[in-house]
Scaffold this active site. Sequence first.
Site, PDB file in Angstrom:
ATOM      1  N   CYS A  96       0.818  -1.211   0.000  1.00 47.88           N
ATOM      2  CA  CYS A  96       0.000   0.000   0.000  1.00 47.88           C
ATOM      3  C   CYS A  96       0.857   1.269   0.000  1.00 47.88           C
ATOM      4  CB  CYS A  96      -0.982  -0.028   1.173  1.00 47.88           C
ATOM      5  SG  CYS A  96      -2.365   1.139   1.005  1.00 47.88           S
ATOM      6  N   ARG A 129     -12.897   6.032  -2.549  1.00 49.75           N
ATOM      7  CA  ARG A 129     -11.861   5.086  -2.185  1.00 49.75           C
ATOM      8  C   ARG A 129     -12.193   3.705  -2.753  1.00 49.75           C
ATOM      9  NH1 ARG A 129      -8.228   6.740   1.488  1.00 49.75           N
ATOM     10  NH2 ARG A 129      -7.620   4.600   1.936  1.00 49.75           N
ATOM     11  N   HIS A 192      -3.748  -5.952   1.820  1.00 47.24           N
ATOM     12  CA  HIS A 192      -3.540  -6.094   3.258  1.00 47.24           C
ATOM     13  C   HIS A 192      -4.119  -7.442   3.697  1.00 47.24           C
ATOM     14  CE1 HIS A 192      -2.504  -1.820   3.821  1.00 47.24           C
ATOM     15  NE2 HIS A 192      -3.524  -1.527   3.026  1.00 47.24           N
TER      16      HIS A 192
END
Length: 234
Positions: A96, A129, A192
């Site tokens: 990320c 997002r 993640h």
Amino acid sequence: MNRELHICHLYYDILNLYGDNGNIRTMEKRLAWRGIGSKVTRLSFGEVNRDDDYDIIFIGGGQDFEQTLLLEDLSRRKGADIRAAIADGKTFLCICGGYQLLGHYYDTDQGRMEGLSLVDLYTEQGSPRLISNVVLESPELSTPIVGFENHGGRTYINHNQPLGKVLFGYGNNGQDGHEGVRYKNVVGTYLHGPLLPKNPQVCDLLLGQALERKCGDGALTPLPDVEEREANEY
């Protein structure tokens, strides 16, 4: 030659979204289960240990504010060493925010955040997002790569190889159907979860290439991976 890997964990106390530190524990365990040693050096803001025997360098994910703080530290204290390590074929896993910092820049509402220009990619802020579970397909792996993404940035990797093709989720930018990047022995990704416990094949890919570079033998004894496969399938 001693089959032991030295892992450098950068910003272990700052970049740890969604349990990214679990990637380090997974590498340690999968080495130990095979009787291969490991050593982990943890470096944070302002700390430098120019130990040239690192085999794997890991950078986790963080918020934009944390990335801004770390950029000066990376540029002034660690950037040259990281650039040399990539050129030398050392293994990197960057998640990320760590992934975004590899590129030329990240354009945000507050202005341009200059990256390290270690890999030919760039990131632009977008809306909304991109938040989703993710499933990827990689021609190198027999099982899908799975994880969780939550990022406002849209990353474009130019002519570099992606980590995988998006089967579910958004990926790098929600448009081109790709997720992550592969460059030399560098893997950058938005996944993640943490990534490696649910994707043992990805972990072994990283460990194998590090062992190949260090010892000339990247072969790894197969592990049962019953629980890991169940987590991946779920």
